[in-house]
Design a protein around this motif. Structure first.
Motif, mmCIF file in Angstrom:
data_model
loop_
_atom_site.group_PDB
_atom_site.id
_atom_site.type_symbol
_atom_site.label_atom_id
_atom_site.label_comp_id
_atom_site.label_asym_id
_atom_site.label_seq_id
_atom_site.Cartn_x
_atom_site.Cartn_y
_atom_site.Cartn_z
ATOM 1 N N ARG A 66 36.368 -7.456 -12.087
ATOM 2 C CA ARG A 66 37.020 -7.760 -10.817
ATOM 3 C C ARG A 66 38.007 -8.906 -11.025
ATOM 4 O O ARG A 66 37.835 -9.736 -11.909
ATOM 5 C CB ARG A 66 35.979 -8.176 -9.764
ATOM 6 N N TRP A 67 39.033 -8.951 -10.199
ATOM 7 C CA TRP A 67 39.949 -10.087 -10.199
ATOM 8 C C TRP A 67 39.214 -11.290 -9.649
ATOM 9 O O TRP A 67 38.507 -11.182 -8.633
ATOM 10 C CB TRP A 67 41.171 -9.794 -9.331
ATOM 11 N N MET A 68 39.363 -12.439 -10.289
ATOM 12 C CA MET A 68 38.764 -13.677 -9.790
ATOM 13 C C MET A 68 39.881 -14.642 -9.416
ATOM 14 O O MET A 68 40.793 -14.892 -10.206
ATOM 15 C CB MET A 68 37.878 -14.323 -10.856
ATOM 16 N N VAL A 69 39.805 -15.169 -8.205
ATOM 17 C CA VAL A 69 40.771 -16.158 -7.726
ATOM 18 C C VAL A 69 39.975 -17.445 -7.498
ATOM 19 O O VAL A 69 39.133 -17.507 -6.608
ATOM 20 C CB VAL A 69 41.450 -15.676 -6.435
ATOM 21 N N VAL A 70 40.226 -18.455 -8.328
ATOM 22 C CA VAL A 70 39.350 -19.628 -8.400
ATOM 23 C C VAL A 70 40.006 -20.852 -7.761
ATOM 24 O O VAL A 70 41.154 -21.193 -8.064
ATOM 25 C CB VAL A 70 39.002 -19.949 -9.871
ATOM 26 N N LEU A 71 39.248 -21.502 -6.863
ATOM 27 C CA LEU A 71 39.724 -22.725 -6.219
ATOM 28 C C LEU A 71 38.637 -23.792 -6.308
ATOM 29 O O LEU A 71 37.456 -23.511 -6.119
ATOM 30 C CB LEU A 71 40.063 -22.478 -4.745
ATOM 31 N N PHE A 72 39.042 -25.037 -6.578
ATOM 32 C CA PHE A 72 38.120 -26.173 -6.614
ATOM 33 C C PHE A 72 38.299 -27.005 -5.351
ATOM 34 O O PHE A 72 39.421 -27.235 -4.900
ATOM 35 C CB PHE A 72 38.402 -27.047 -7.837
ATOM 36 N N GLY A 73 37.190 -27.496 -4.804
ATOM 37 C CA GLY A 73 37.253 -28.330 -3.606
ATOM 38 C C GLY A 73 35.855 -28.738 -3.200
ATOM 39 O O GLY A 73 35.029 -29.076 -4.043
ATOM 40 N N ALA A 74 35.553 -28.686 -1.909
ATOM 41 C CA ALA A 74 34.220 -29.022 -1.400
ATOM 42 C C ALA A 74 34.184 -28.687 0.087
ATOM 43 O O ALA A 74 35.231 -28.487 0.716
ATOM 44 C CB ALA A 74 33.905 -30.503 -1.611
ATOM 45 N N THR A 75 32.985 -28.638 0.640
ATOM 46 C CA THR A 75 32.907 -28.414 2.088
ATOM 47 C C THR A 75 33.417 -29.649 2.836
ATOM 48 O O THR A 75 33.910 -29.536 3.954
ATOM 49 C CB THR A 75 31.467 -28.091 2.525
ATOM 50 N N HIS A 76 33.265 -30.830 2.214
ATOM 51 C CA HIS A 76 33.899 -32.042 2.738
ATOM 52 C C HIS A 76 35.201 -32.205 1.955
ATOM 53 O O HIS A 76 35.259 -32.894 0.939
ATOM 54 C CB HIS A 76 33.007 -33.267 2.535
ATOM 55 N N CYS A 77 36.229 -31.544 2.425
ATOM 56 C CA CYS A 77 37.487 -31.426 1.682
ATOM 57 C C CYS A 77 38.545 -32.373 2.262
ATOM 58 O O CYS A 77 38.730 -32.432 3.489
ATOM 59 C CB CYS A 77 37.977 -29.984 1.767
ATOM 60 N N ALA A 78 39.211 -33.107 1.391
ATOM 61 C CA ALA A 78 40.237 -34.043 1.846
ATOM 62 C C ALA A 78 41.286 -33.320 2.678
ATOM 63 O O ALA A 78 41.759 -32.239 2.321
ATOM 64 C CB ALA A 78 40.901 -34.716 0.641
ATOM 65 N N GLU A 79 41.625 -33.931 3.813
ATOM 66 C CA GLU A 79 42.627 -33.394 4.745
ATOM 67 C C GLU A 79 42.237 -32.015 5.285
ATOM 68 O O GLU A 79 43.083 -31.262 5.760
ATOM 69 C CB GLU A 79 43.996 -33.323 4.063
ATOM 70 N N ASP A 80 40.942 -31.677 5.196
ATOM 71 C CA ASP A 80 40.456 -30.369 5.654
ATOM 72 C C ASP A 80 41.283 -29.227 5.071
ATOM 73 O O ASP A 80 41.519 -28.207 5.735
ATOM 74 C CB ASP A 80 40.476 -30.291 7.193
ATOM 75 N N ALA A 81 41.703 -29.383 3.823
ATOM 76 C CA ALA A 81 42.633 -28.421 3.226
ATOM 77 C C ALA A 81 41.959 -27.156 2.717
ATOM 78 O O ALA A 81 42.598 -26.094 2.625
ATOM 79 C CB ALA A 81 43.392 -29.091 2.076
ATOM 80 N N CYS A 82 40.679 -27.221 2.359
ATOM 81 C CA CYS A 82 40.036 -26.086 1.699
ATOM 82 C C CYS A 82 39.866 -24.867 2.609
ATOM 83 O O CYS A 82 40.127 -23.735 2.189
ATOM 84 C CB CYS A 82 38.680 -26.503 1.143
ATOM 85 N N THR A 83 39.438 -25.094 3.844
ATOM 86 C CA THR A 83 39.180 -23.965 4.741
ATOM 87 C C THR A 83 40.439 -23.138 5.008
ATOM 88 O O THR A 83 40.397 -21.902 4.864
ATOM 89 C CB THR A 83 38.559 -24.445 6.059
ATOM 90 N N PRO A 84 41.576 -23.737 5.384
ATOM 91 C CA PRO A 84 42.770 -22.905 5.582
ATOM 92 C C PRO A 84 43.234 -22.225 4.297
ATOM 93 O O PRO A 84 43.718 -21.076 4.343
ATOM 94 C CB PRO A 84 43.817 -23.883 6.116
#
Length: 203
Positions: A66-84
């Protein structure tokens, strides 16, 4: 219980206690040091081993094919950037992989102290079934971040004390775990779709 049976019970309990301690120590050592990473000859990315959101273990081989699209961050993400970023990437993948069987988003939490299995499960679930979240001990995370050309960076946060900086790009690995490109994590869903089409060579 006869004296012989009592002795047997004590010996059995002792064996179980020793085995339990050995298992605990072995697990802690494995989590602390982690496995030796393998780039597979890639310029960016390669092997990984993470505690996934169901308290099991996932590796890059779990998603081979499968294609893997990898992102690093956290649920407590600076500037709330991870969720969007994850939401936009999920929408983009839905367009290039409408069957939802060919691609997965691997979200690597850089905050193992706060992101336990249940929190990661709920976080991924709140965004998309495509998001598979995992983490590891600090040492292996540092090594993995370097392998994927990002860093582990804390930022002060007035609400959470600190937040983790999101990696600037998604790293895209093809079904043979070969690095094929990156997608800017701050793009819109439309722009991510166009970037993925070029990387995955879809019309």
């Amino acid at each position: 219980m006869t004296p012989k049976e009592k002795r047997f019970a004590v010996i059995a309990a002792g064996i179980l206690a020793v085995a339990g301690v050995a298992s605990y120590v072995g697990t802690r050592v494995a989590l602390h040091y982690g496995p030796t990473l393998n780039t597979y000859g890639n310029e960016v990315g390669g092997s990984f081993r993470l505690m996934d959101s169901t308290t099991g273990t996932m590796t890059d081989q779990t998603f081979r094919g499968r294609w893997m699209v990898v992102l690093f961050g956290a649920t407590h993400c600076a500037e709330d950037a991870c969720t969007p970023a994850l939401t936009n990437m999920s929408a983009a993948l839905d367009r290039v992989d409408p069957g939802k069987r060919k691609a997965v988003i691997i979200f690597v939490s850089l905050d193992p102290d706060r992101d336990d299995a249940e929190r990661l499960r709920l976080y991924g679930q709140s965004i998309s079934p495509r998001v598979v979240a995992g983490t590891a001990a600090p040492g292996p995370l540092e090594d993995l971040a370097k392998e994927y050309h990002t860093t582990v960076e804390k930022r002060p946060d007035p609400e959470w004390t600190y937040a983790m900086q999101m990696s600037p790009r998604f790293v895209v690995m093809n079904p043979d775990t070969r690095y094929v490109g990156t997608v800017d994590a701050n793009l819109s869903a439309d722009d991510m779709t166009e970037a993925l089409k070029k990387i995955m060579k879809q019309p």
